[in-house]
Design an enzyme around this catalytic site. Sequence first.
Site, short mmCIF file in Angstrom:
data_model
loop_
_atom_site.label_atom_id
_atom_site.label_comp_id
_atom_site.label_asym_id
_atom_site.label_seq_id
_atom_site.Cartn_x
_atom_site.Cartn_y
_atom_site.Cartn_z
N ASP A 274 32.98 5.55 -20.11
CA ASP A 274 34.00 6.43 -20.89
C ASP A 274 33.75 7.45 -20.68
O ASP A 274 33.06 8.15 -20.06
CB ASP A 274 34.15 5.57 -21.91
CG ASP A 274 35.76 6.13 -22.44
OD1 ASP A 274 37.01 5.35 -21.47
OD2 ASP A 274 35.93 7.19 -22.53
N TRP A 275 34.06 8.06 -21.98
CA TRP A 275 33.81 9.46 -21.78
C TRP A 275 31.88 9.72 -22.46
O TRP A 275 31.57 10.91 -21.97
CB TRP A 275 34.66 10.46 -23.45
CG TRP A 275 35.40 11.40 -23.00
CD1 TRP A 275 36.75 10.30 -22.72
CD2 TRP A 275 35.09 12.68 -22.55
NE1 TRP A 275 37.28 11.23 -22.71
CE2 TRP A 275 36.63 12.87 -22.55
CE3 TRP A 275 35.07 13.32 -22.55
CZ2 TRP A 275 36.93 13.74 -21.89
CZ3 TRP A 275 35.20 14.17 -21.45
CH2 TRP A 275 36.30 14.99 -21.93
N TRP A 315 47.63 6.09 -20.37
CA TRP A 315 46.51 6.24 -20.81
C TRP A 315 46.81 7.39 -22.10
O TRP A 315 46.70 7.38 -22.77
CB TRP A 315 45.28 5.81 -20.62
CG TRP A 315 44.60 6.27 -21.74
CD1 TRP A 315 43.04 6.99 -22.51
CD2 TRP A 315 43.95 5.04 -22.80
NE1 TRP A 315 43.13 7.30 -22.82
CE2 TRP A 315 43.37 6.15 -23.54
CE3 TRP A 315 44.53 4.56 -23.33
CZ2 TRP A 315 43.24 5.50 -25.10
CZ3 TRP A 315 44.80 4.03 -24.60
CH2 TRP A 315 43.70 4.62 -25.16
N ASP A 401 39.59 -3.45 -15.18
CA ASP A 401 39.65 -2.27 -15.94
C ASP A 401 40.96 -1.65 -15.17
O ASP A 401 39.82 -1.51 -14.25
CB ASP A 401 38.38 -1.69 -16.64
CG ASP A 401 38.45 -0.22 -16.96
OD1 ASP A 401 39.41 0.78 -16.86
OD2 ASP A 401 37.64 0.41 -17.32
N HIS A 430 37.47 -2.44 -19.40
CA HIS A 430 36.91 -0.88 -19.56
C HIS A 430 35.30 -1.40 -20.27
O HIS A 430 35.09 -0.47 -20.35
CB HIS A 430 38.21 -0.17 -20.52
CG HIS A 430 37.75 1.08 -20.45
ND1 HIS A 430 37.40 1.94 -19.45
CD2 HIS A 430 37.61 1.90 -21.45
CE1 HIS A 430 37.45 3.22 -19.66
NE2 HIS A 430 37.75 3.76 -20.71
#
Length: 447
Positions: A274-275, A315, A401, A430
Amino acid sequence: MRLAAHEAARASAMGEVPVGAVVVCNGEVIATGSNQPVGTHDPSAHAEMIALRAAAQKLGNYRLPECELYVTLEPCAMCAGAMLHARLKKVIFGAYDPKTGAAGSVVDLFGNDKLNHQTAIKGGVLESECAARLKEFFAARRKHEREEGNMNDVLRTPEERFANLPGYPFAPRYIGDLKGYQGMRLHYLDEGAQDAAKVFLCLHGQPTWSYLYRRMIPVFTAAGHRVIAPDLFGFGKSDKPVDDARYTYLFHRTMLVNLVERLDLSNIVLVVQDWGGLLGLTLPMDMPERFSGLLIMNTGFATGDVPLGQGFLDWRAFSNKNPDMAVGKLLGRTCPHLTPAEAAAYDAPYPDASYKAGVRRFPNLVPDHPDAEGAELSRRARDWFGTRWNGNTFMAVGMKDPVLGPPVMAHVRTLIRNCPAPFEVAQGGHFLQEWGEPVAREALKVL
């Protein structure tokens, strides 16, 4: 000059006057520098001086006759003297400096024909952009000085909220004086042998924190490795500025750079999702000597030149409609094997919505156009991983995901040099770290 502007933004994120510099030799960028006199307590640590030192080391010569230097602000007398001494071919600058400029604004060292070397000079390149950044920086600093009490807008989650979290026995570590972030306390985990040969640097994303890595950390440490897992500011046990605007791409990315340097980490295996990937994948290109491996899970490069998928747009819309996001419920839905206590642990950092500014901001920070903050940096990282990455790579994909699943990761694989076929987790979503034990075990066969 845009790369120099990125270095200026990096300086600003560290509380330095936003000036950045880049040295180019025969069309190739060989060195960069950002202003650092405050953080290093060094009056000579101007962006140009740092870039010149790095270029001289790169070429093995303090003379740089084939080089050009780009800098966002007209050089001062000190820097101009160094440029002339280095025999630079040309200097290109952005904004003029009416107070200390030594390229014509106050004095003109470059135009003095009595000196034994003349360096060509050109000013005003991206002048308005460079000047605007300086103006904004000084305006913000004056506002901050008027307001006083920096800690008044920073929240610290009470420690008792983290008591007896399931599967999280790790001792907290804190840094209260990280360069550029004085007045805020950063939390990180530091597990395993301090003298271990490899360090697994585990970076979380939104809306999670280091709790996400609790299943993977024991696997890495049991194999004899050290694990560092920080909580980004705004997340976990780290302090949380309440102003959404404090959270920018460079605010987070620069913190990670400074943390790596503060802990003096080396032989790093970068673990991202993710980030954690949108930020972390930009680190190795700027400190390649520190990184030796990559474990990449359900993430990508935030380059701003590729349309954002519908899954992400949905999202972002959901996140914007739910500023007090129920983090535990979200994790419980996407990771159905979690116990109620494990899902609730993700809520521990956030007593109420005022603690969730960082959580709210991330979806809107994803670069969605080429000039967005972080986009150019990410494009450089994408190019670097495709052509210069020499470390070992392990990719794992949570197949369920809906946002950063198999199609996205198949594309990311093509961007990373020598990236092998991914390890697929059929039931994984995810937040793949919640299926992290088999992922970590398989990764250790490669990394």
